[in-house]
Design an enzyme around this catalytic site. Structure first.
Site, PDB file in Angstrom:
ATOM      1  N   ASP A 102      31.735 -56.145  54.242  1.00 16.03           N
ATOM      2  CA  ASP A 102      32.024 -54.576  53.871  1.00 16.03           C
ATOM      3  C   ASP A 102      33.077 -54.925  54.667  1.00 16.03           C
ATOM      4  O   ASP A 102      33.933 -53.877  54.783  1.00 16.03           O
ATOM      5  CB  ASP A 102      31.148 -53.929  55.683  1.00 16.03           C
ATOM      6  CG  ASP A 102      31.509 -52.974  55.450  1.00 16.03           C
ATOM      7  OD1 ASP A 102      32.432 -52.261  54.173  1.00 16.03           O
ATOM      8  OD2 ASP A 102      31.290 -51.514  56.225  1.00 16.03           O
ATOM      9  N   LYS A 134      36.705 -55.913  48.844  1.00 18.11           N
ATOM     10  CA  LYS A 134      35.666 -55.582  48.092  1.00 18.11           C
ATOM     11  C   LYS A 134      35.720 -57.498  47.132  1.00 18.11           C
ATOM     12  O   LYS A 134      35.027 -58.219  46.847  1.00 18.11           O
ATOM     13  CB  LYS A 134      35.775 -54.585  47.420  1.00 18.11           C
ATOM     14  CG  LYS A 134      35.390 -53.667  47.732  1.00 18.11           C
ATOM     15  CD  LYS A 134      34.759 -53.586  49.111  1.00 18.11           C
ATOM     16  CE  LYS A 134      34.086 -52.282  50.061  1.00 18.11           C
ATOM     17  NZ  LYS A 134      33.341 -52.404  51.305  1.00 18.11           N
ATOM     18  N   ASP A 191      27.797 -53.734  51.283  1.00 22.01           N
ATOM     19  CA  ASP A 191      28.908 -52.399  51.837  1.00 22.01           C
ATOM     20  C   ASP A 191      28.996 -52.523  50.016  1.00 22.01           C
ATOM     21  O   ASP A 191      29.676 -52.762  49.892  1.00 22.01           O
ATOM     22  CB  ASP A 191      29.029 -51.934  52.673  1.00 22.01           C
ATOM     23  CG  ASP A 191      29.101 -50.989  53.490  1.00 22.01           C
ATOM     24  OD1 ASP A 191      28.322 -49.774  51.815  1.00 22.01           O
ATOM     25  OD2 ASP A 191      29.831 -49.948  53.449  1.00 22.01           O
ATOM     26  N   ASN A 192      29.594 -50.662  50.025  1.00 24.97           N
ATOM     27  CA  ASN A 192      30.403 -50.045  48.703  1.00 24.97           C
ATOM     28  C   ASN A 192      30.307 -50.813  47.459  1.00 24.97           C
ATOM     29  O   ASN A 192      31.149 -51.125  46.612  1.00 24.97           O
ATOM     30  CB  ASN A 192      31.848 -50.589  49.175  1.00 24.97           C
ATOM     31  CG  ASN A 192      32.281 -49.293  50.652  1.00 24.97           C
ATOM     32  OD1 ASN A 192      32.334 -50.278  51.647  1.00 24.97           O
ATOM     33  ND2 ASN A 192      31.375 -48.464  50.610  1.00 24.97           N
ATOM     34  N   GLU A 210      30.320 -43.482  52.569  1.00 25.12           N
ATOM     35  CA  GLU A 210      30.115 -42.653  53.646  1.00 25.12           C
ATOM     36  C   GLU A 210      30.414 -41.299  53.834  1.00 25.12           C
ATOM     37  O   GLU A 210      31.752 -40.985  53.556  1.00 25.12           O
ATOM     38  CB  GLU A 210      30.882 -43.205  54.919  1.00 25.12           C
ATOM     39  CG  GLU A 210      32.487 -44.200  54.133  1.00 25.12           C
ATOM     40  CD  GLU A 210      32.162 -45.479  53.612  1.00 25.12           C
ATOM     41  OE1 GLU A 210      33.018 -46.096  53.202  1.00 25.12           O
ATOM     42  OE2 GLU A 210      30.775 -45.780  53.212  1.00 25.12           O
TER      43      GLU A 210
END
Length: 265
Positions: A192, A195, A220-221, A250
């Site tokens: 997280d 990226k 995540d993401n 989120e």
């Protein structure tokens, strides 16, 4: 009469600006990932930093200290979620994807966990609160200001005995894990952080022998902001069995999700 009219116009203008800032614009941007990130990170955060002479992490910490019960990790998580939904957005994994994170941690029941990207300690607290007494999470954070706030959030939650917070770049620390922390392999890795580091850090963990057969990578993401190179790698590599968990960015309505990848060796 002119002054009354001017005062009335100013009052109405201020009320309209407040309504735009507080409700109208957030309601619109929550359906568009790029606009949502621009609004919250590029416009609102610097403005509030200037007006309050504080940072977003400091304001988040203040909400924890004001509203959460010391020593209660779930209370800390709830206080942060309320702050992010009702007061100011922040880049935690969030309540919706947090439930997916919780389910994976409970399913894996890990002894050794690596988190890449601590930010203010939200997901660190979620993970640590579900670990067995003998288990440990090592969490890496590049930004020293974020790390300083995370230390306090983790301590307020009462989970500091399960957490090793390390400041520095993931690319520098991953090769040192075995030597510095006595880790053989990780049962669970939560990605997280930046990226563009997902893929190189995954390959670095492979090269350093930090993944065993059955190790779980949870990223995540992967949709917003997105990690296309990482997704292509874990979904096409014979070394991984990968599954996508659809959710939302989120505290918004923008599609996002978590990618769970089992290392097959």
């Amino acid at each position: 009469m002119m002054w009354v009219t001017l005062a009335y116009s100013c009052t109405c203008g201020a009320a309209l600006l407040y309504a735009l800032y507080r409700w109208m614009i957030p309601a619109v941007v929550q359906y568009h990932g790029g606009l949502a990130l621009m609004w919250h990170d590029v416009i609102v955060e610097p403005m509030l930093d200037t007006l309050t002479q504080s940072t977003r992490p400091q304001r988040l910490l203040g909400a924890v200290q004001k509203n959460a019960t010391r020593g209660d990790p779930r209370s800390v998580v709830k206080a942060i979620d309320q702050f992010c939904r009702q007061t100011e957005w922040a880049m935690n994994v969030g309540d919706e994807k947090g439930c997916i994170l919780d389910s994976v941690v409970s399913e894996v029941n890990p002894t050794t966990v690596l988190e890449l990207g601590t930010y203010c300690g939200y997901s660190t607290v979620r993970i640590a609160s579900l670990l067995q007494p003998h288990a440990k999470i090592i969490t890496l954070e590049l930004n020293p200001h974020f790390a300083a706030v995370a230390h306090q959030v983790i301590a307020w939650a009462g989970v500091e005995d399960k957490v090793q917070l390390v400041e520095g770049a993931s690319g520098d620390w991953i090769p040192k894990m075995k030597e510095q922390f006595g880790v053989n392999t990780f049962d669970l890795v939560f990605l997280d952080h930046w990226k563009d580091r997902y893929l190189p850090d995954t390959k670095l963990m492979e090269d350093c022998g930090l993944l065993r057969k059955g190790s779980i990578l949870l990223a995540d993401n992967v949709i917003c902001p997105g990690t296309p190179e990482y997704l292509e790698y874990v979904r096409s590599s014979p070394q991984y069995d990968s599954q996508y968990f659809k959710s939302h960015l989120e505290y918004t309505k923008v599609e996002d999700g978590l990618e769970k990848s089992v290392f097959l060796g």
